[in-house]
Motif scaffolding. Sequence first.
Motif, PDB file in Angstrom:
ATOM      1  N   ILE A  81      27.243  10.643 -17.836  1.00  0.00           N
ATOM      2  CA  ILE A  81      27.254   9.472 -18.710  1.00  0.00           C
ATOM      3  C   ILE A  81      27.067   8.176 -17.922  1.00  0.00           C
ATOM      4  CG2 ILE A  81      28.607   8.199 -20.428  1.00  0.00           C
ATOM      5  CD1 ILE A  81      30.281  10.782 -20.778  1.00  0.00           C
ATOM      6  N   ASP A  82      26.129   7.369 -18.367  1.00  0.00           N
ATOM      7  CA  ASP A  82      26.040   5.975 -17.924  1.00  0.00           C
ATOM      8  C   ASP A  82      26.311   5.117 -19.145  1.00  0.00           C
ATOM      9  OD1 ASP A  82      25.524   3.490 -16.928  1.00  0.00           O
ATOM     10  OD2 ASP A  82      23.685   4.041 -15.889  1.00  0.00           O
ATOM     11  N   PRO A  83      27.466   4.466 -19.216  1.00  0.00           N
ATOM     12  CA  PRO A  83      27.831   3.738 -20.436  1.00  0.00           C
ATOM     13  C   PRO A  83      26.928   2.550 -20.724  1.00  0.00           C
ATOM     14  CG  PRO A  83      29.385   3.279 -18.678  1.00  0.00           C
ATOM     15  CD  PRO A  83      28.512   4.389 -18.188  1.00  0.00           C
ATOM     16  N   ILE A  84      26.518   1.841 -19.676  1.00  0.00           N
ATOM     17  CA  ILE A  84      25.537   0.766 -19.842  1.00  0.00           C
ATOM     18  C   ILE A  84      24.648   0.760 -18.602  1.00  0.00           C
ATOM     19  CG2 ILE A  84      25.118  -1.708 -20.083  1.00  0.00           C
ATOM     20  CD1 ILE A  84      27.660  -1.980 -21.629  1.00  0.00           C
ATOM     21  N   ASP A  85      23.412   1.182 -18.760  1.00  0.00           N
ATOM     22  CA  ASP A  85      22.441   1.064 -17.683  1.00  0.00           C
ATOM     23  C   ASP A  85      21.665  -0.228 -17.906  1.00  0.00           C
ATOM     24  OD1 ASP A  85      20.902   1.957 -15.413  1.00  0.00           O
ATOM     25  OD2 ASP A  85      19.258   2.229 -16.829  1.00  0.00           O
ATOM     26  N   GLY A  86      21.620  -1.052 -16.865  1.00  0.00           N
ATOM     27  CA  GLY A  86      21.064  -2.400 -17.018  1.00  0.00           C
ATOM     28  C   GLY A  86      22.166  -3.398 -17.321  1.00  0.00           C
ATOM     29  N   GLY A  93      22.362 -11.287 -21.677  1.00  0.00           N
ATOM     30  CA  GLY A  93      21.932 -11.414 -23.061  1.00  0.00           C
ATOM     31  C   GLY A  93      20.547 -10.876 -23.332  1.00  0.00           C
ATOM     32  N   MET A  94      19.972 -10.153 -22.355  1.00  0.00           N
ATOM     33  CA  MET A  94      18.668  -9.531 -22.576  1.00  0.00           C
ATOM     34  C   MET A  94      18.823  -8.251 -23.396  1.00  0.00           C
ATOM     35  SD  MET A  94      17.123  -9.891 -18.718  1.00  0.00           S
ATOM     36  CE  MET A  94      17.205 -11.443 -17.821  1.00  0.00           C
ATOM     37  N   ASP A  95      17.710  -7.763 -23.942  1.00  0.00           N
ATOM     38  CA  ASP A  95      17.774  -6.573 -24.774  1.00  0.00           C
ATOM     39  C   ASP A  95      17.472  -5.283 -24.005  1.00  0.00           C
ATOM     40  OD1 ASP A  95      15.011  -6.556 -24.418  1.00  0.00           O
ATOM     41  OD2 ASP A  95      14.524  -6.683 -26.546  1.00  0.00           O
ATOM     42  N   TYR A  96      17.125  -5.401 -22.705  1.00  0.00           N
ATOM     43  CA  TYR A  96      16.667  -4.231 -21.957  1.00  0.00           C
ATOM     44  C   TYR A  96      17.847  -3.571 -21.224  1.00  0.00           C
ATOM     45  CZ  TYR A  96      12.941  -1.272 -20.250  1.00  0.00           C
ATOM     46  OH  TYR A  96      12.111  -0.193 -20.029  1.00  0.00           O
ATOM     47  N   TRP A  97      18.647  -2.831 -21.989  1.00  0.00           N
ATOM     48  CA  TRP A  97      19.765  -2.048 -21.464  1.00  0.00           C
ATOM     49  C   TRP A  97      20.001  -0.886 -22.411  1.00  0.00           C
ATOM     50  CZ3 TRP A  97      24.131  -1.694 -24.628  1.00  0.00           C
ATOM     51  CH2 TRP A  97      24.204  -2.626 -25.671  1.00  0.00           C
ATOM     52  N   CYS A  98      20.754   0.104 -21.962  1.00  0.00           N
ATOM     53  CA  CYS A  98      20.911   1.298 -22.795  1.00  0.00           C
ATOM     54  C   CYS A  98      22.148   2.086 -22.396  1.00  0.00           C
ATOM     55  CB  CYS A  98      19.676   2.199 -22.678  1.00  0.00           C
ATOM     56  SG  CYS A  98      19.456   2.925 -21.026  1.00  0.00           S
ATOM     57  N   ILE A  99      22.485   3.030 -23.253  1.00  0.00           N
ATOM     58  CA  ILE A  99      23.465   4.084 -22.951  1.00  0.00           C
ATOM     59  C   ILE A  99      22.679   5.350 -22.640  1.00  0.00           C
ATOM     60  CG2 ILE A  99      25.297   5.532 -23.909  1.00  0.00           C
ATOM     61  CD1 ILE A  99      26.048   3.166 -25.704  1.00  0.00           C
ATOM     62  N   SER A 100      23.100   6.064 -21.607  1.00  0.00           N
ATOM     63  CA  SER A 100      22.417   7.305 -21.223  1.00  0.00           C
ATOM     64  C   SER A 100      23.428   8.444 -21.128  1.00  0.00           C
ATOM     65  CB  SER A 100      21.704   7.119 -19.882  1.00  0.00           C
ATOM     66  OG  SER A 100      21.062   8.315 -19.479  1.00  0.00           O
TER      67      SER A 100
END
Length: 256
Positions: A81-86, A93-100
Amino acid sequence: MKAAEKLEALENAIRIAGDKALSFRKQGLTIEVKGKNDFVTQVDREVETEIKSVISHLFPEDGFLGEESGISAGEEGIWVIDPIDGTTNYIQGMDYWCISVAYVNNDQIELGYIYAPERDEFFAARKGQGAWLNGRCLKMENEAEGQSIIGLGHSNRRPLSDVINLLTILDENNVDHRRFGAGALMLAHVASGLVHGYFEAHLNSWDALAGLLLVEEAGGCVPDFLANDGLINGNPVWVSTQRLWPVLNTYMEQFS
């Protein structure tokens, strides 16, 4: 509960955790520095804890490897698990992040999920069954000659020269590049065709595994990331379309 119902419940939990991360950011973040250009917030830990709790309930026999909480053994496979990558993008405040989230069993990546809440993109892959973006099946195609674009990441665990040397090879082969700051999501965007490849000199398994399965199941080329204890130690990552693969392999021969 049937296996399909368990996976549906997990997918819902990932979506809920991502949406909560959006709400938490609006309320304010507590930011800690882990290393050079490496940050963590209270949201990273809360998201990881929430997803682990759901998995523990659905799959009590499995273990975990989380970026923030480390590894715990299980009787069967392991959820990575990566809870927040990026995280830097998330903080800014950018939109380029994710959960993996990925599932590994018997040295095979069996499941992969990547969710980018602000982009409304939910990627899913199952070993031998395909890859999807918001329910649409993903099938990678070769780009036209002269139109290759590769995503790049830079790991502080490797010298900057690794990237500089690759840039020279890309330029010689008329390949453009982009750097967006979230390796897991860039891997997912290789699978969806937004870019045609991705390279990073070192990625941890929680950043890499779900995206690697997405690319593989969409028909792209991937390395054996789990070799040489990649689950624990991480490895270089290079993925691409069939057309671009020889270019990256030329570089990887020098890299190795």
